[in-house]
Design a protein around this motif. Sequence first.
Motif, PDB file in Angstrom:
ATOM      1  N   ALA A  28       0.843  -1.205   0.000  1.00 46.48           N
ATOM      2  CA  ALA A  28       0.000   0.000   0.000  1.00 46.48           C
ATOM      3  C   ALA A  28       0.874   1.249   0.000  1.00 46.48           C
ATOM      4  O   ALA A  28       0.545   2.241  -0.662  1.00 46.48           O
ATOM      5  CB  ALA A  28      -0.939  -0.002   1.207  1.00 46.48           C
ATOM      6  N   TYR A  29       1.993   1.204   0.723  1.00 48.75           N
ATOM      7  CA  TYR A  29       2.923   2.335   0.745  1.00 48.75           C
ATOM      8  C   TYR A  29       3.448   2.594  -0.672  1.00 48.75           C
ATOM      9  O   TYR A  29       3.377   3.711  -1.186  1.00 48.75           O
ATOM     10  CB  TYR A  29       4.068   2.029   1.715  1.00 48.75           C
ATOM     11  N   ALA A  30       3.947   1.547  -1.307  1.00 54.09           N
ATOM     12  CA  ALA A  30       4.544   1.683  -2.638  1.00 54.09           C
ATOM     13  C   ALA A  30       3.514   2.045  -3.697  1.00 54.09           C
ATOM     14  O   ALA A  30       3.868   2.657  -4.712  1.00 54.09           O
ATOM     15  CB  ALA A  30       5.256   0.395  -3.020  1.00 54.09           C
ATOM     16  N   ALA A  31       2.244   1.723  -3.482  1.00 60.91           N
ATOM     17  CA  ALA A  31       1.192   2.040  -4.449  1.00 60.91           C
ATOM     18  C   ALA A  31       1.007   3.544  -4.627  1.00 60.91           C
ATOM     19  O   ALA A  31       0.404   3.983  -5.607  1.00 60.91           O
ATOM     20  CB  ALA A  31      -0.123   1.397  -4.029  1.00 60.91           C
ATOM     21  N   HIS A  32       1.555   4.345  -3.731  1.00 65.20           N
ATOM     22  CA  HIS A  32       1.475   5.805  -3.838  1.00 65.20           C
ATOM     23  C   HIS A  32       2.506   6.372  -4.816  1.00 65.20           C
ATOM     24  O   HIS A  32       2.525   7.580  -5.058  1.00 65.20           O
ATOM     25  CB  HIS A  32       1.682   6.450  -2.462  1.00 65.20           C
ATOM     26  N   PHE A  33       3.363   5.520  -5.346  1.00 66.40           N
ATOM     27  CA  PHE A  33       4.458   5.943  -6.228  1.00 66.40           C
ATOM     28  C   PHE A  33       4.194   5.499  -7.661  1.00 66.40           C
ATOM     29  O   PHE A  33       3.552   4.470  -7.888  1.00 66.40           O
ATOM     30  CB  PHE A  33       5.786   5.351  -5.739  1.00 66.40           C
ATOM     31  N   THR A  34       4.740   6.230  -8.612  1.00 70.48           N
ATOM     32  CA  THR A  34       4.656   5.811 -10.010  1.00 70.48           C
ATOM     33  C   THR A  34       5.489   4.548 -10.192  1.00 70.48           C
ATOM     34  O   THR A  34       6.355   4.234  -9.372  1.00 70.48           O
ATOM     35  CB  THR A  34       5.178   6.917 -10.955  1.00 70.48           C
ATOM     36  N   GLU A  35       5.230   3.840 -11.268  1.00 68.13           N
ATOM     37  CA  GLU A  35       5.975   2.603 -11.556  1.00 68.13           C
ATOM     38  C   GLU A  35       7.480   2.844 -11.607  1.00 68.13           C
ATOM     39  O   GLU A  35       8.262   1.993 -11.211  1.00 68.13           O
ATOM     40  CB  GLU A  35       5.519   1.980 -12.880  1.00 68.13           C
ATOM     41  N   ASP A  36       7.891   4.030 -12.102  1.00 67.48           N
ATOM     42  CA  ASP A  36       9.319   4.323 -12.292  1.00 67.48           C
ATOM     43  C   ASP A  36       9.849   5.357 -11.296  1.00 67.48           C
ATOM     44  O   ASP A  36      10.864   5.997 -11.532  1.00 67.48           O
ATOM     45  CB  ASP A  36       9.576   4.791 -13.714  1.00 67.48           C
ATOM     46  N   ALA A  37       9.182   5.510 -10.170  1.00 71.39           N
ATOM     47  CA  ALA A  37       9.554   6.532  -9.182  1.00 71.39           C
ATOM     48  C   ALA A  37      10.987   6.388  -8.689  1.00 71.39           C
ATOM     49  O   ALA A  37      11.536   5.279  -8.650  1.00 71.39           O
ATOM     50  CB  ALA A  37       8.606   6.460  -7.984  1.00 71.39           C
ATOM     51  N   THR A  38      11.568   7.520  -8.306  1.00 69.29           N
ATOM     52  CA  THR A  38      12.856   7.503  -7.617  1.00 69.29           C
ATOM     53  C   THR A  38      12.604   7.857  -6.156  1.00 69.29           C
ATOM     54  O   THR A  38      11.729   8.666  -5.831  1.00 69.29           O
ATOM     55  CB  THR A  38      13.860   8.505  -8.221  1.00 69.29           C
ATOM     56  N   TYR A  39      13.387   7.225  -5.288  1.00 69.00           N
ATOM     57  CA  TYR A  39      13.202   7.363  -3.840  1.00 69.00           C
ATOM     58  C   TYR A  39      14.591   7.425  -3.221  1.00 69.00           C
ATOM     59  O   TYR A  39      15.364   6.475  -3.329  1.00 69.00           O
ATOM     60  CB  TYR A  39      12.449   6.131  -3.337  1.00 69.00           C
ATOM     61  N   VAL A  40      14.926   8.558  -2.605  1.00 72.77           N
ATOM     62  CA  VAL A  40      16.240   8.730  -2.001  1.00 72.77           C
ATOM     63  C   VAL A  40      16.053   8.936  -0.498  1.00 72.77           C
ATOM     64  O   VAL A  40      15.361   9.857  -0.068  1.00 72.77           O
ATOM     65  CB  VAL A  40      17.003   9.922  -2.608  1.00 72.77           C
ATOM     66  N   THR A  41      16.690   8.061   0.297  1.00 67.76           N
ATOM     67  CA  THR A  41      16.568   8.126   1.750  1.00 67.76           C
ATOM     68  C   THR A  41      17.544   9.143   2.326  1.00 67.76           C
ATOM     69  O   THR A  41      18.460   9.604   1.638  1.00 67.76           O
ATOM     70  CB  THR A  41      16.867   6.761   2.393  1.00 67.76           C
ATOM     71  N   PHE A  42      17.384   9.450   3.616  1.00 64.79           N
ATOM     72  CA  PHE A  42      18.256  10.444   4.246  1.00 64.79           C
ATOM     73  C   PHE A  42      19.696   9.959   4.366  1.00 64.79           C
ATOM     74  O   PHE A  42      20.594  10.763   4.553  1.00 64.79           O
ATOM     75  CB  PHE A  42      17.700  10.910   5.600  1.00 64.79           C
ATOM     76  N   VAL A  43      19.928   8.655   4.246  1.00 63.75           N
ATOM     77  CA  VAL A  43      21.313   8.165   4.266  1.00 63.75           C
ATOM     78  C   VAL A  43      21.898   8.073   2.857  1.00 63.75           C
ATOM     79  O   VAL A  43      23.045   7.689   2.684  1.00 63.75           O
ATOM     80  CB  VAL A  43      21.447   6.798   4.996  1.00 63.75           C
ATOM     81  N   GLY A  44      21.089   8.445   1.853  1.00 61.65           N
ATOM     82  CA  GLY A  44      21.584   8.482   0.482  1.00 61.65           C
ATOM     83  C   GLY A  44      21.282   7.250  -0.348  1.00 61.65           C
ATOM     84  O   GLY A  44      21.701   7.175  -1.503  1.00 61.65           O
ATOM     85  N   HIS A  46      19.422   5.054  -2.877  1.00 62.69           N
ATOM     86  CA  HIS A  46      18.573   5.383  -4.023  1.00 62.69           C
ATOM     87  C   HIS A  46      17.817   4.130  -4.457  1.00 62.69           C
ATOM     88  O   HIS A  46      18.418   3.116  -4.787  1.00 62.69           O
ATOM     89  CB  HIS A  46      19.444   5.885  -5.176  1.00 62.69           C
ATOM     90  N   TYR A  47      16.495   4.201  -4.417  1.00 63.94           N
ATOM     91  CA  TYR A  47      15.643   3.123  -4.910  1.00 63.94           C
ATOM     92  C   TYR A  47      15.007   3.586  -6.203  1.00 63.94           C
ATOM     93  O   TYR A  47      14.657   4.755  -6.356  1.00 63.94           O
ATOM     94  CB  TYR A  47      14.552   2.764  -3.888  1.00 63.94           C
ATOM     95  N   GLN A  48      14.828   2.655  -7.138  1.00 63.00           N
ATOM     96  CA  GLN A  48      14.257   2.981  -8.436  1.00 63.00           C
ATOM     97  C   GLN A  48      13.048   2.089  -8.692  1.00 63.00           C
ATOM     98  O   GLN A  48      13.190   0.871  -8.762  1.00 63.00           O
ATOM     99  CB  GLN A  48      15.284   2.777  -9.546  1.00 63.00           C
TER     100      GLN A  48
END
Length: 148
Positions: A28-44, A46-48
């Motif tokens: 459900a959390y990930a469903a808020h993102f586009t299929e190709d979203a980028t996600y960068v955490t505070f420690v750096g 990078h999820y794609q």
Amino acid sequence: MNSTDQTTAVTAVVDSLGDAWARGDADAYAAHFTEDATYVTFVGTHYQGRRDIAESHRALFAGFLKGTKLTYELLDVRFLGPDVAVLTTRGDNHKGAAPKKLPKVQTYTLVREGERWLIAAFQNTRRKALMERLTFRFAPETRPAARR
């Protein structure tokens, strides 16, 4: 849709994101993102893509983020067109009561896909309050205009 309705629509995405987090529901959390979203955490880190976001959060929600909640305060919403919005928030995750000071700053770039707003990019940065104060003291012109 007027600007108040648009703001309500995009902030509802962040509210719903927090609800999914509190349930520990990675899908459900990930469903808020586009299929190709980028996600960068505070420690750096990078999820794609939505799948990468879901799998990483599945592990996080089963591990050291189990039972945590998200808290945020909205700093800014800007619409870059009818289908693109940028939200800036201050927030953190926590167990128990929400912290009085929120040490992270997040930027969400949302896009409208049909009637639904989705997060296309997310950046999370931990504030370094001491470094910020020192910088402002020795170079006051670097202080953001809103804080002068």
